[in-house]
Design a protein around this motif. Sequence first.
Motif, PDB file in Angstrom:
ATOM      1  N   SER A  11       1.504   3.938 -16.229  1.00 57.10           N
ATOM      2  CA  SER A  11       1.002   4.046 -14.867  1.00 57.10           C
ATOM      3  C   SER A  11       2.133   4.434 -13.934  1.00 57.10           C
ATOM      4  O   SER A  11       3.305   4.112 -14.182  1.00 57.10           O
ATOM      5  CB  SER A  11       0.388   2.710 -14.423  1.00 57.10           C
ATOM      6  OG  SER A  11       0.041   2.743 -13.053  1.00 57.10           O
ATOM      7  N   TRP A  12       1.767   5.121 -12.852  1.00 56.61           N
ATOM      8  CA  TRP A  12       2.760   5.464 -11.843  1.00 56.61           C
ATOM      9  C   TRP A  12       3.200   4.224 -11.078  1.00 56.61           C
ATOM     10  O   TRP A  12       4.244   4.236 -10.425  1.00 56.61           O
ATOM     11  CB  TRP A  12       2.188   6.497 -10.870  1.00 56.61           C
ATOM     12  CG  TRP A  12       1.952   7.837 -11.489  1.00 56.61           C
ATOM     13  CD1 TRP A  12       0.757   8.421 -11.746  1.00 56.61           C
ATOM     14  CD2 TRP A  12       2.952   8.771 -11.925  1.00 56.61           C
ATOM     15  NE1 TRP A  12       0.931   9.654 -12.320  1.00 56.61           N
ATOM     16  CE2 TRP A  12       2.278   9.905 -12.440  1.00 56.61           C
ATOM     17  CE3 TRP A  12       4.350   8.766 -11.940  1.00 56.61           C
ATOM     18  CZ2 TRP A  12       2.948  11.014 -12.948  1.00 56.61           C
ATOM     19  CZ3 TRP A  12       5.024   9.866 -12.449  1.00 56.61           C
ATOM     20  CH2 TRP A  12       4.324  10.970 -12.945  1.00 56.61           C
ATOM     21  N   GLY A  13       2.404   3.185 -11.161  1.00 52.60           N
ATOM     22  CA  GLY A  13       2.739   1.942 -10.479  1.00 52.60           C
ATOM     23  C   GLY A  13       3.404   0.948 -11.415  1.00 52.60           C
ATOM     24  O   GLY A  13       3.904   1.286 -12.488  1.00 52.60           O
ATOM     25  N   ARG A  14       3.381  -0.313 -10.994  1.00 53.14           N
ATOM     26  CA  ARG A  14       4.032  -1.386 -11.740  1.00 53.14           C
ATOM     27  C   ARG A  14       3.027  -2.082 -12.639  1.00 53.14           C
ATOM     28  O   ARG A  14       1.912  -2.401 -12.217  1.00 53.14           O
ATOM     29  CB  ARG A  14       4.647  -2.389 -10.763  1.00 53.14           C
ATOM     30  CG  ARG A  14       5.355  -3.563 -11.442  1.00 53.14           C
ATOM     31  CD  ARG A  14       5.699  -4.607 -10.403  1.00 53.14           C
ATOM     32  NE  ARG A  14       6.586  -4.034  -9.401  1.00 53.14           N
ATOM     33  CZ  ARG A  14       7.915  -4.107  -9.477  1.00 53.14           C
ATOM     34  NH1 ARG A  14       8.481  -4.726 -10.485  1.00 53.14           N
ATOM     35  NH2 ARG A  14       8.665  -3.574  -8.530  1.00 53.14           N
ATOM     36  N   LEU A  15       3.409  -2.318 -13.900  1.00 53.82           N
ATOM     37  CA  LEU A  15       2.601  -3.072 -14.840  1.00 53.82           C
ATOM     38  C   LEU A  15       3.439  -4.222 -15.382  1.00 53.82           C
ATOM     39  O   LEU A  15       4.585  -4.025 -15.803  1.00 53.82           O
ATOM     40  CB  LEU A  15       2.122  -2.199 -16.007  1.00 53.82           C
ATOM     41  CG  LEU A  15       1.073  -1.121 -15.712  1.00 53.82           C
ATOM     42  CD1 LEU A  15       0.764  -0.339 -16.977  1.00 53.82           C
ATOM     43  CD2 LEU A  15      -0.201  -1.745 -15.169  1.00 53.82           C
ATOM     44  N   PHE A  62       5.353  -7.574  -3.620  1.00 52.92           N
ATOM     45  CA  PHE A  62       4.981  -6.178  -3.828  1.00 52.92           C
ATOM     46  C   PHE A  62       3.489  -6.015  -3.560  1.00 52.92           C
ATOM     47  O   PHE A  62       2.667  -6.780  -4.080  1.00 52.92           O
ATOM     48  CB  PHE A  62       5.321  -5.729  -5.242  1.00 52.92           C
ATOM     49  CG  PHE A  62       6.801  -5.557  -5.477  1.00 52.92           C
ATOM     50  CD1 PHE A  62       7.424  -4.361  -5.180  1.00 52.92           C
ATOM     51  CD2 PHE A  62       7.566  -6.604  -5.988  1.00 52.92           C
ATOM     52  CE1 PHE A  62       8.781  -4.198  -5.389  1.00 52.92           C
ATOM     53  CE2 PHE A  62       8.923  -6.447  -6.204  1.00 52.92           C
ATOM     54  CZ  PHE A  62       9.538  -5.244  -5.896  1.00 52.92           C
ATOM     55  N   VAL A  63       3.177  -4.991  -2.761  1.00 58.15           N
ATOM     56  CA  VAL A  63       1.799  -4.734  -2.346  1.00 58.15           C
ATOM     57  C   VAL A  63       1.368  -3.388  -2.920  1.00 58.15           C
ATOM     58  O   VAL A  63       2.038  -2.370  -2.710  1.00 58.15           O
ATOM     59  CB  VAL A  63       1.673  -4.716  -0.813  1.00 58.15           C
ATOM     60  CG1 VAL A  63       0.227  -4.459  -0.404  1.00 58.15           C
ATOM     61  CG2 VAL A  63       2.168  -6.024  -0.217  1.00 58.15           C
ATOM     62  N   GLU A  64       0.254  -3.381  -3.674  1.00 54.92           N
ATOM     63  CA  GLU A  64      -0.287  -2.142  -4.226  1.00 54.92           C
ATOM     64  C   GLU A  64      -1.184  -1.498  -3.176  1.00 54.92           C
ATOM     65  O   GLU A  64      -2.229  -2.030  -2.812  1.00 54.92           O
ATOM     66  CB  GLU A  64      -1.073  -2.427  -5.501  1.00 54.92           C
ATOM     67  CG  GLU A  64      -1.581  -1.164  -6.187  1.00 54.92           C
ATOM     68  CD  GLU A  64      -2.405  -1.463  -7.421  1.00 54.92           C
ATOM     69  OE1 GLU A  64      -2.236  -0.772  -8.434  1.00 54.92           O
ATOM     70  OE2 GLU A  64      -3.234  -2.392  -7.361  1.00 54.92           O
ATOM     71  N   LEU A  65      -0.750  -0.332  -2.699  1.00 60.35           N
ATOM     72  CA  LEU A  65      -1.525   0.396  -1.698  1.00 60.35           C
ATOM     73  C   LEU A  65      -2.601   1.253  -2.349  1.00 60.35           C
ATOM     74  O   LEU A  65      -3.687   1.423  -1.810  1.00 60.35           O
ATOM     75  CB  LEU A  65      -0.590   1.260  -0.845  1.00 60.35           C
ATOM     76  CG  LEU A  65       0.544   0.498  -0.127  1.00 60.35           C
ATOM     77  CD1 LEU A  65       1.421   1.467   0.649  1.00 60.35           C
ATOM     78  CD2 LEU A  65      -0.022  -0.574   0.787  1.00 60.35           C
ATOM     79  N   GLU A  66      -2.294   1.813  -3.529  1.00 62.97           N
ATOM     80  CA  GLU A  66      -3.243   2.577  -4.336  1.00 62.97           C
ATOM     81  C   GLU A  66      -2.687   2.623  -5.742  1.00 62.97           C
ATOM     82  O   GLU A  66      -1.590   2.114  -6.017  1.00 62.97           O
ATOM     83  CB  GLU A  66      -3.432   3.986  -3.769  1.00 62.97           C
ATOM     84  CG  GLU A  66      -2.170   4.835  -3.813  1.00 62.97           C
ATOM     85  CD  GLU A  66      -2.425   6.262  -3.385  1.00 62.97           C
ATOM     86  OE1 GLU A  66      -2.533   7.114  -4.290  1.00 62.97           O
ATOM     87  OE2 GLU A  66      -2.520   6.515  -2.173  1.00 62.97           O
ATOM     88  N   GLN A  67      -3.440   3.197  -6.665  1.00 61.81           N
ATOM     89  CA  GLN A  67      -2.991   3.289  -8.040  1.00 61.81           C
ATOM     90  C   GLN A  67      -1.703   4.111  -8.126  1.00 61.81           C
ATOM     91  O   GLN A  67      -1.694   5.303  -7.851  1.00 61.81           O
ATOM     92  CB  GLN A  67      -4.069   3.926  -8.925  1.00 61.81           C
ATOM     93  CG  GLN A  67      -3.684   4.046 -10.396  1.00 61.81           C
ATOM     94  CD  GLN A  67      -3.549   2.690 -11.058  1.00 61.81           C
ATOM     95  OE1 GLN A  67      -4.261   1.761 -10.702  1.00 61.81           O
ATOM     96  NE2 GLN A  67      -2.643   2.563 -12.002  1.00 61.81           N
ATOM     97  N   GLY A  68      -0.607   3.439  -8.467  1.00 56.17           N
ATOM     98  CA  GLY A  68       0.675   4.115  -8.601  1.00 56.17           C
ATOM     99  C   GLY A  68       1.551   4.026  -7.375  1.00 56.17           C
ATOM    100  O   GLY A  68       2.721   4.416  -7.429  1.00 56.17           O
ATOM    101  N   ILE A  69       1.041   3.545  -6.243  1.00 60.11           N
ATOM    102  CA  ILE A  69       1.822   3.421  -5.016  1.00 60.11           C
ATOM    103  C   ILE A  69       1.869   1.950  -4.623  1.00 60.11           C
ATOM    104  O   ILE A  69       0.828   1.320  -4.429  1.00 60.11           O
ATOM    105  CB  ILE A  69       1.222   4.241  -3.865  1.00 60.11           C
ATOM    106  CG1 ILE A  69       1.254   5.726  -4.199  1.00 60.11           C
ATOM    107  CG2 ILE A  69       1.976   3.979  -2.571  1.00 60.11           C
ATOM    108  CD1 ILE A  69       2.639   6.326  -4.213  1.00 60.11           C
ATOM    109  N   GLU A  70       3.069   1.428  -4.508  1.00 60.19           N
ATOM    110  CA  GLU A  70       3.246   0.048  -4.080  1.00 60.19           C
ATOM    111  C   GLU A  70       4.455  -0.051  -3.161  1.00 60.19           C
ATOM    112  O   GLU A  70       5.386   0.750  -3.249  1.00 60.19           O
ATOM    113  CB  GLU A  70       3.416  -0.879  -5.281  1.00 60.19           C
ATOM    114  CG  GLU A  70       4.608  -0.543  -6.160  1.00 60.19           C
ATOM    115  CD  GLU A  70       4.647  -1.377  -7.418  1.00 60.19           C
ATOM    116  OE1 GLU A  70       5.723  -1.902  -7.743  1.00 60.19           O
ATOM    117  OE2 GLU A  70       3.596  -1.516  -8.057  1.00 60.19           O
TER     118      GLU A  70
END
Length: 678
Positions: A344-348, A413-421
């Motif tokens: 994922s482009w975000g955090r897992l 950490f705040v997830e704004l959208e899939q892959g963007i935090e």
Amino acid sequence: MFLNVRPLGLFKSVRQDGPITTLDSHQQSAEPPVSIPHAVREHRREAITLLDDNNAHNQDSATSTMTEVMPEPVPNTTVGSPSSESPERSHPTSGHSDSKSEGLNRQDSSQEDRPASPTADDFASALETFTTESEEAASEDHVVKGTVLKLTATHVVVDIGAKSEGMLPLAEVLDHDGKPKFQPGDEINVMRDKGQTEEGYINLSHQKAQRLRAWDEIEKAYNEKKPIQAVVIERIKGGLTVDIMGARAFLPGSQMDLRPVRNLDNAEGEKLEVAIVKLNKKRGNIVVSRKQLLEEEQSEKRSKTLEHLEEGGILTGVVKNLTEYGAFVDLGGIDGLLHITDMSWGRLTHPRDLVNVGDQIQVKVLKFDKDKQRVSLGFKQLTPDPWLDAEHRYPVGAHVSGRIISVTDYGAFVELEQGIEGLVHVSEMTWSKRIKHPSKLVNVGDQVDCVVLNVNPQERRISLGMRQLAANPWDELHHKYPVGATVEGRVRNLTDFGAFVEIDEGIDGLVHVSNLSWTKRVKHPSEILKKGDRVKAVVLAIEPDKRRLSLGVKQLQPDVWETFFQTHHLGDVLHGKVLRVASFGAFVEIADGVEGLCHNSEAIDANGQQITLEPGLEHNFKIIKMNPEEKKVGLSIKAVGEEASRSEVEAYKQPVASTGGSTIGDLITWKRAGSDNS
């Protein structure tokens, strides 16, 4: 009369109103039935009855059927020739010679030319021959078809047509649910086992019979190297017992799957395709493998996959295994690693947050090593990088909302959208400095509103703030608490350099240790204040941008230094007490809370001798230096002696002062005064 006895035949006694007729099951001729005398008929009925130890299943039956399977038919045997037959001869146990004669006289006239009927001894001999042949037929090398008589808690009683019934373990006829596959009256294939039970029952085996029947198919599968269907029966030490067409085989635990299976208990009842890897017909041992078929299937799939496997290609695979660092995906005979950073482009936090074992997913081949057959896969590469235009979609100052996905010591950490935090630093969560950990305000999964403070697409970072959505109390502090105002608050914390006093919600002011007392030299604020005390203080300074508020406690009292400098001047002689001594001089208390320094060079008596200053000694000191800004006062004992000498000289020269001329004393005084001013 001739009595036909065939080892492979079937004796079938049929009760009629007339004599009992005995037929050969294999007899093909049209020879009429043979009549048996009444005495022989009764003797045979008694012999058959003795074959049943339980005397339960044949008491009401007039028909007894016994079947045996033999490889070759045996010619009929003729028992009882005319030359050996005697009318007076009878079986010792029958005692019915008259009945016998009467039965012979009732024979049809068409049979008068036939030889005389056999005696009871001849029939007993024929019956013994039949039972012997039945026992031989139920040998360890032949399959016998019997009838289930009854089921006990541990065994199955089977009628195989021998002198006594046979028994086989109940476990051999249980299905996968533990229920018997046969009920009383059902036919069952058995083979005779070695020995007999204590009750005289013949040991039988249903498994051996089934195995013999299935052996041809098993040998064919073994020779042709073809898979065969098997059903898991039970878990045993080292592996599983499986059923192949009624024959039992051993499936080692290591041959169950490509990877070691830790728990085989759940495999009972499962249908599998296996390969015969070892066969011993003499011992009846069969060893099978499922792993061998899976390896062959995997090798075939791998060959097909390698034909079109290349970097940049998009393939469909099945998630095979999950680890902390990624997931292994089966691409068809070859496994590829999907690293957690490429999911994922975000955090897992763990691969299971995105995929589970058994999921079918599309992946992109990032790297392929043909020599080592290692494949690196990517999932996020199938979608555009959301950070490419993040700066335009999230401008500075924009209000955004998101979900808390992680909480650390330094922020959330705040997830704004899939892959963007984005990161909300702990200092940007509230205007108060009181918060010790972000978990006091937010938890994972919370929906929060934030303000974009900074965007850095290159480093893939967005700084967010939560306190910016509320009014900054520091901006109104000047109006609410102006400098010089007296405030009251609670001592919240003590440090080495001062005390923090809370004067409003989220507003703490610092009382420095130097602002606790005018007169007392304070080394630690605990000497004057305690945590939780309510105190009054004076606002000394406000710095809203740095969120600093300086307070003072001693400012509530008049400044003794200011009073001292207003009431004293250079040249004043004061009485003081030595407080402490240093290498360069002594500190002397000259007023309440006011100290002065007498240097060693100024501690000289009128005779020019050095005076030793010790704590507690009192002397007269002359003020020779004053510095109101630094709150310093210089003292001298030597100047006090010189002042006394000057007074004496002045008194001596006073009478001649009217001459109007200058004297030597005046010159000395003028010079001395000049040196003092300098």
